[in-house]
Design a protein around this motif. Structure first.
Motif, PDB file in Angstrom:
ATOM      1  N   SER A   5      90.827  -5.192 -55.970  1.00  0.00           N
ATOM      2  CA  SER A   5      90.914  -5.034 -54.403  1.00  0.00           C
ATOM      3  C   SER A   5      90.670  -5.994 -53.495  1.00  0.00           C
ATOM      4  O   SER A   5      91.599  -5.857 -52.667  1.00  0.00           O
ATOM      5  CB  SER A   5      89.831  -3.768 -54.265  1.00  0.00           C
ATOM      6  N   LYS A   6      90.082  -7.298 -53.979  1.00  0.00           N
ATOM      7  CA  LYS A   6      89.823  -8.210 -52.808  1.00  0.00           C
ATOM      8  C   LYS A   6      91.202  -8.939 -52.913  1.00  0.00           C
ATOM      9  O   LYS A   6      91.677  -9.387 -51.697  1.00  0.00           O
ATOM     10  CB  LYS A   6      88.912  -9.094 -53.398  1.00  0.00           C
ATOM     11  N   SER A   7      92.217  -9.043 -53.969  1.00  0.00           N
ATOM     12  CA  SER A   7      93.171  -9.719 -53.959  1.00  0.00           C
ATOM     13  C   SER A   7      94.169  -8.791 -52.991  1.00  0.00           C
ATOM     14  O   SER A   7      94.997  -9.475 -52.225  1.00  0.00           O
ATOM     15  CB  SER A   7      93.760  -9.721 -55.380  1.00  0.00           C
ATOM     16  N   ASP A   8      94.138  -7.525 -53.130  1.00  0.00           N
ATOM     17  CA  ASP A   8      94.961  -6.901 -52.439  1.00  0.00           C
ATOM     18  C   ASP A   8      94.757  -6.851 -51.109  1.00  0.00           C
ATOM     19  O   ASP A   8      95.847  -6.903 -50.215  1.00  0.00           O
ATOM     20  CB  ASP A   8      94.875  -5.555 -52.894  1.00  0.00           C
ATOM     21  N   LYS A   9      93.643  -7.104 -50.649  1.00  0.00           N
ATOM     22  CA  LYS A   9      93.264  -7.019 -49.177  1.00  0.00           C
ATOM     23  C   LYS A   9      93.513  -8.246 -48.371  1.00  0.00           C
ATOM     24  O   LYS A   9      93.821  -8.200 -47.561  1.00  0.00           O
ATOM     25  CB  LYS A   9      91.385  -6.775 -48.975  1.00  0.00           C
ATOM     26  N   ALA A  10      93.500  -9.422 -49.358  1.00  0.00           N
ATOM     27  CA  ALA A  10      93.663 -10.680 -48.884  1.00  0.00           C
ATOM     28  C   ALA A  10      95.299 -10.811 -48.663  1.00  0.00           C
ATOM     29  O   ALA A  10      95.664 -11.319 -47.742  1.00  0.00           O
ATOM     30  CB  ALA A  10      93.094 -11.834 -49.845  1.00  0.00           C
ATOM     31  N   THR A  11      96.027 -10.340 -49.702  1.00  0.00           N
ATOM     32  CA  THR A  11      97.368 -10.255 -49.566  1.00  0.00           C
ATOM     33  C   THR A  11      97.755  -9.476 -48.119  1.00  0.00           C
ATOM     34  O   THR A  11      98.887  -9.750 -47.539  1.00  0.00           O
ATOM     35  CB  THR A  11      98.181  -9.792 -50.942  1.00  0.00           C
ATOM     36  N   GLY A  12      97.088  -8.184 -47.976  1.00  0.00           N
ATOM     37  CA  GLY A  12      97.442  -7.247 -46.733  1.00  0.00           C
ATOM     38  C   GLY A  12      97.038  -8.299 -45.601  1.00  0.00           C
ATOM     39  O   GLY A  12      98.010  -8.270 -44.751  1.00  0.00           O
ATOM     40  N   ALA A  13      96.013  -9.021 -45.431  1.00  0.00           N
ATOM     41  CA  ALA A  13      95.502  -9.464 -44.290  1.00  0.00           C
ATOM     42  C   ALA A  13      96.625 -10.688 -43.914  1.00  0.00           C
ATOM     43  O   ALA A  13      97.065 -10.993 -43.069  1.00  0.00           O
ATOM     44  CB  ALA A  13      94.212  -9.983 -44.409  1.00  0.00           C
ATOM     45  N   LEU A  14      97.146 -11.377 -45.168  1.00  0.00           N
ATOM     46  CA  LEU A  14      98.102 -12.419 -44.923  1.00  0.00           C
ATOM     47  C   LEU A  14      99.500 -11.913 -44.387  1.00  0.00           C
ATOM     48  O   LEU A  14     100.004 -12.531 -43.685  1.00  0.00           O
ATOM     49  CB  LEU A  14      98.324 -13.349 -46.132  1.00  0.00           C
ATOM     50  N   GLN A  41     106.666  -6.411 -41.895  1.00  0.00           N
ATOM     51  CA  GLN A  41     105.764  -7.180 -42.892  1.00  0.00           C
ATOM     52  C   GLN A  41     104.414  -6.790 -42.458  1.00  0.00           C
ATOM     53  O   GLN A  41     103.546  -6.585 -43.175  1.00  0.00           O
ATOM     54  CB  GLN A  41     106.093  -8.660 -42.473  1.00  0.00           C
ATOM     55  N   GLN A  42     104.218  -6.504 -41.080  1.00  0.00           N
ATOM     56  CA  GLN A  42     102.792  -5.986 -40.644  1.00  0.00           C
ATOM     57  C   GLN A  42     102.477  -4.447 -41.347  1.00  0.00           C
ATOM     58  O   GLN A  42     101.528  -4.361 -41.940  1.00  0.00           O
ATOM     59  CB  GLN A  42     102.560  -5.581 -39.182  1.00  0.00           C
ATOM     60  N   SER A  43     103.578  -3.829 -41.428  1.00  0.00           N
ATOM     61  CA  SER A  43     103.311  -2.550 -42.171  1.00  0.00           C
ATOM     62  C   SER A  43     102.961  -2.661 -43.509  1.00  0.00           C
ATOM     63  O   SER A  43     102.181  -1.909 -44.337  1.00  0.00           O
ATOM     64  CB  SER A  43     104.630  -1.516 -42.004  1.00  0.00           C
ATOM     65  N   LYS A  44     103.746  -3.552 -44.357  1.00  0.00           N
ATOM     66  CA  LYS A  44     103.331  -3.945 -45.828  1.00  0.00           C
ATOM     67  C   LYS A  44     102.101  -4.431 -45.858  1.00  0.00           C
ATOM     68  O   LYS A  44     101.169  -3.848 -46.965  1.00  0.00           O
ATOM     69  CB  LYS A  44     104.710  -4.905 -46.192  1.00  0.00           C
ATOM     70  N   GLY A  45     101.494  -5.293 -44.877  1.00  0.00           N
ATOM     71  CA  GLY A  45     100.295  -5.576 -45.151  1.00  0.00           C
ATOM     72  C   GLY A  45      99.171  -4.429 -44.773  1.00  0.00           C
ATOM     73  O   GLY A  45      98.057  -4.587 -45.835  1.00  0.00           O
ATOM     74  N   HIS A  46      99.464  -3.505 -44.019  1.00  0.00           N
ATOM     75  CA  HIS A  46      98.531  -2.405 -43.901  1.00  0.00           C
ATOM     76  C   HIS A  46      98.471  -1.439 -45.170  1.00  0.00           C
ATOM     77  O   HIS A  46      97.200  -1.213 -45.553  1.00  0.00           O
ATOM     78  CB  HIS A  46      99.252  -1.606 -42.658  1.00  0.00           C
ATOM     79  N   ALA A  47      99.702  -1.474 -45.805  1.00  0.00           N
ATOM     80  CA  ALA A  47      99.666  -0.702 -47.002  1.00  0.00           C
ATOM     81  C   ALA A  47      99.105  -1.519 -48.064  1.00  0.00           C
ATOM     82  O   ALA A  47      98.283  -0.649 -48.622  1.00  0.00           O
ATOM     83  CB  ALA A  47     101.089  -0.557 -47.355  1.00  0.00           C
ATOM     84  N   GLU A  48      99.152  -2.715 -48.346  1.00  0.00           N
ATOM     85  CA  GLU A  48      98.379  -3.510 -49.009  1.00  0.00           C
ATOM     86  C   GLU A  48      96.960  -3.527 -48.872  1.00  0.00           C
ATOM     87  O   GLU A  48      96.404  -3.491 -50.181  1.00  0.00           O
ATOM     88  CB  GLU A  48      99.013  -5.009 -49.228  1.00  0.00           C
ATOM     89  N   SER A  49      96.367  -3.566 -47.785  1.00  0.00           N
ATOM     90  CA  SER A  49      95.227  -3.437 -47.656  1.00  0.00           C
ATOM     91  C   SER A  49      94.556  -2.192 -47.859  1.00  0.00           C
ATOM     92  O   SER A  49      93.299  -1.996 -48.497  1.00  0.00           O
ATOM     93  CB  SER A  49      94.666  -3.677 -46.048  1.00  0.00           C
ATOM     94  N   ALA A  50      95.293  -1.064 -47.538  1.00  0.00           N
ATOM     95  CA  ALA A  50      94.979   0.201 -47.777  1.00  0.00           C
ATOM     96  C   ALA A  50      94.917   0.224 -49.389  1.00  0.00           C
ATOM     97  O   ALA A  50      93.671   1.085 -49.939  1.00  0.00           O
ATOM     98  CB  ALA A  50      95.934   1.320 -47.121  1.00  0.00           C
ATOM     99  N   LYS A  51      95.820  -0.201 -50.035  1.00  0.00           N
ATOM    100  CA  LYS A  51      95.607   0.006 -51.526  1.00  0.00           C
ATOM    101  C   LYS A  51      94.466  -0.678 -52.106  1.00  0.00           C
ATOM    102  O   LYS A  51      93.604  -0.111 -53.051  1.00  0.00           O
ATOM    103  CB  LYS A  51      96.953  -0.511 -52.148  1.00  0.00           C
ATOM    104  N   GLY A  52      93.832  -1.807 -51.341  1.00  0.00           N
ATOM    105  CA  GLY A  52      92.370  -2.332 -51.738  1.00  0.00           C
ATOM    106  C   GLY A  52      91.705  -1.494 -51.492  1.00  0.00           C
ATOM    107  O   GLY A  52      90.482  -1.427 -52.230  1.00  0.00           O
TER     108      GLY A  52
END
Length: 60
Positions: A5-14, A41-52
């Motif tokens: 989850s930390k990796s997903d959140k970091a990827t999302g934030a980036l 790209q921002q939407s992708k980041g939000h989705a990745e953060s949500a995944k985390g």
């Protein structure tokens, strides 16, 4: 490959940060395509953060 989850959140934030920059550049240079790419790209980041966040919820 599973990610934690930390990796997903970091990827999302980036992705969110890179998307904001790209969107701003698109607005400043009057390039709607670049601006749209930034928003996507921002939407992708939000989705990745949500995944985390979902992964964290299932850990409990």
């Amino acid at each position: 490959m599973a990610t934690d989850s930390k990796s997903d959140k970091a990827t999302g934030a980036l992705d969110k940060a890179k998307g904001k920059v790209k969107e701003a550049v698109g607005k400043a240079t009057d390039k709607p395509g670049t601006e749209s790419e930034g928003k996507a790209q921002q939407s992708k980041g939000h989705a990745e953060s949500a995944k985390g966040n979902v992964k964290d919820a299932f850990k409990k």
